[in-house]
Enzyme design. Structure first.
Site, mmCIF file in Angstrom:
data_model
loop_
_atom_site.group_PDB
_atom_site.id
_atom_site.type_symbol
_atom_site.label_atom_id
_atom_site.label_comp_id
_atom_site.label_asym_id
_atom_site.label_seq_id
_atom_site.Cartn_x
_atom_site.Cartn_y
_atom_site.Cartn_z
ATOM 1 N NE ARG A 1 -4.318 -1.555 1.642
ATOM 2 C CZ ARG A 1 -5.127 -2.223 2.447
ATOM 3 N NH1 ARG A 1 -4.829 -2.334 3.731
ATOM 4 N NH2 ARG A 1 -6.223 -2.768 1.989
ATOM 5 C CE LYS B 1 -21.590 -13.358 5.755
ATOM 6 N NZ LYS B 1 -21.166 -12.129 6.462
ATOM 7 N N GLY C 1 -8.624 -7.717 -1.327
ATOM 8 C CA GLY C 1 -8.876 -8.639 -0.223
ATOM 9 C C GLY C 1 -8.322 -10.019 -0.472
ATOM 10 N N GLY D 1 -13.466 -3.725 -0.215
ATOM 11 C CA GLY D 1 -14.838 -3.209 -0.148
ATOM 12 C C GLY D 1 -15.112 -2.190 -1.235
HETATM 13 P P1 AMP Z 1 -14.827 -13.514 1.172
HETATM 14 O O1 AMP Z 1 -14.287 -12.598 2.220
HETATM 15 O O2 AMP Z 1 -16.301 -13.614 1.135
HETATM 16 O O3 AMP Z 1 -14.188 -13.253 -0.182
HETATM 17 O O4 AMP Z 1 -14.379 -14.965 1.616
HETATM 18 C C1 AMP Z 1 -13.044 -15.385 1.596
HETATM 19 C C2 AMP Z 1 -12.925 -16.613 2.456
HETATM 20 O O5 AMP Z 1 -13.773 -17.612 1.932
HETATM 21 C C3 AMP Z 1 -11.532 -17.184 2.464
HETATM 22 O O6 AMP Z 1 -11.005 -17.022 3.741
HETATM 23 C C4 AMP Z 1 -11.741 -18.662 2.132
HETATM 24 O O7 AMP Z 1 -11.040 -19.508 3.007
HETATM 25 C C5 AMP Z 1 -13.228 -18.845 2.331
HETATM 26 N N1 AMP Z 1 -13.760 -19.940 1.511
HETATM 27 C C6 AMP Z 1 -13.628 -20.124 0.204
HETATM 28 N N2 AMP Z 1 -14.207 -21.290 -0.175
HETATM 29 C C7 AMP Z 1 -14.725 -21.846 0.931
HETATM 30 C C8 AMP Z 1 -15.450 -23.048 1.200
HETATM 31 N N3 AMP Z 1 -15.747 -23.917 0.231
HETATM 32 N N4 AMP Z 1 -15.820 -23.278 2.472
HETATM 33 C C9 AMP Z 1 -15.514 -22.405 3.442
HETATM 34 N N5 AMP Z 1 -14.838 -21.259 3.255
HETATM 35 C C10 AMP Z 1 -14.451 -20.986 2.017
#
Ligand code: AMP
Length: 393
Positions: free
Chosen positions: A37, A198, A350, A373
């Protein structure tokens, strides 16, 4: 961009206040573990100095001190690193507003001045006008180069623009030009890879991309809610039960507008997150099993779509890439993107940025966003307040 750029400003002899994103990771001894950064801000900082600015006053937030002074959230390590990178003296101040700050800037022999963590004052995130005015009173012109906080209307990103001529820095401009082209006028086929934990975080993103994308590949934890919506078994995999209806609607909408949604169809599952020895490949997830990565057929299917792409946006890992045993899918997708020629590859900030860096292909991507974000909101088609507030060209 229809907004002023730092190049449009007269800087010689001026006091220039710049909002940067210096929210860098530190270890327990307060050493910076990744200075991406700070490096990202250098083109703007070097330009401002080269134009003969009298003073360059840098401000940033760091962590979430919630309006109080927190000793290990001071910007001192950043000031130290800036001194090394710029090869100039850097004065680190104990606060970001007030008479002492003004006096210190006036008598400083150093041209580069770093204000203390903005979020030591609760007025920063409240976008308090008096606080914004005090920040503005330190300088003659304002530059925003902190894309990562441009989606927040804070005193240092939005409020301050009411009192000073306000321009975008090079980093902000670069983000907006890559992300803007992808959402407004992408070279086609435009393929989006979505993953992460999510669905709820990505609903607005999918809705906006349904207007632009040719294909959307969905892996990671969020895929299971879509698979459930299609009546598939997902065992103990991540599931947002209250979002199944929305997932169904999004699938129907995609069909209607002719966007090809490709869901993961084989999975690396375990019977317990910590029991790596139980890892096996399945196409149907039985009760008691949890999908943590995409399988080889899904990887091949995703690659086949990516092979025809001209623009790719990637947001969210397709598996639990932090753990080697569950990282194969994310690694293979990252490595495949690195081999594509003549394709614009954009990685949302991220976790996806961390993934391409972990697998050593970050320098092979066209653009890696510095703001998680903020890049998500930009791709959702939202107007970012920190950008909207800059002075029009
Ligand atoms: P996000 O912040 O929504 O982009 O989520 C990222 C996180 O999702 C990472 O830390 C991954 O470890 C987790 N992730 C990705 N695939 C899976 C999965 N199949 N089950 C659980 N966590 C997951």
């Amino acid at each position: 961009m229809a907004k002023l750029n730092v190049k449009d400003l007269e800087l010689k002899g001026k006091k220039v206040i710049i909002r940067c994103d210096f929210n860098v990771p530190l270890d327990d001894d307060l050493n910076i573990t990744d200075d991406m950064r700070i490096q990202g801000a250098l083109p703007t900082l070097k330009y401002v100095l080269a134009q003969g600015a009298a003073k360059m006053i840098l401000m940033s937030h760091f962590g979430r001190p919630e309006g109080k002074v927190v000793e290990n959230m001071r910007l001192t390590p950043v000031a130290k690193r800036l001194k090394e990178l710029l090869g100039e003296d850097v004065l680190m101040l104990k606060d970001c507003i007030g008479d002492d700050v003004k006096a210190a800037i006036a008598k400083s022999s150093a041209r580069v001045i770093v204000l203390e963590n903005l979020r030591f004052h609760k007025e920063e995130t409240k976008n308090d006008p008096a606080f914004a005015k005090q920040l503005a009173s330190l300088a003659d012109v304002y530059v925003n180069d902190a894309f990562g906080t441009a989606h927040r209307a804070h005193a240092s990103t939005e409020g301050i623009t009411k009192y000073l001529k306000s321009a975008a820095g090079f980093l902000l401009e670069k983000e907006v030009s890559y992300l803007g082209k992808a959402v407004e006028n992408p070279d086609k086929p435009f393929v989006v890879i979505l993953g992460g934990a999510k669905v709820s975080d990505k609903i607005l993103l999918i809705e906006n991309l349904l207007k632009k994308a040719d294909s959307i590949l969905i892996g990671g934890g969020m895929a299971y809610t879509f698979l459930k919506a299609q009546g598939k078994n997902v065992g103990n995999s991540l599931l947002e039960a209250d979002k199944i209806g929305i997932a169904k609607d999004l699938l129907a909408k995609a069909k209607k507008v002719g966007v090809n949604i490709v869901l993961s169809s084989d999975f690396m599952v375990v019977d317990n997150f910590d029991n790596k020895d139980s890892l096996k490949l399945v196409t149907d997830i039985e009760d008691g099993w949890e999908g943590l990565d995409i399988g080889p057929a899904t990887i091949a299917k995703f690659k086949a779509v990516l092979a025809r792409a001209k623009t790719v946006v990637w947001n969210g890992p397709v598996g639990v890439f932090e753990i080697d045993e569950y990282a194969k899918g994310t690694k293979e997708i990252a490595e495949y993107l690195a081999t594509l020629k003549g394709v614009t590859t954009i990685v949302g900030g991220g976790d996806s940025a961390a993934a391409v860096s972990k697998f050593g292909v970050d320098d092979k991507m066209t653009h890696i966003s510095t703001g998680g974000g903020a890049s998500l909101e930009y791709l959702e088609g939202k107007v970012l307040p920190g950008i909207a507030a800059l002075t029009d060209k």
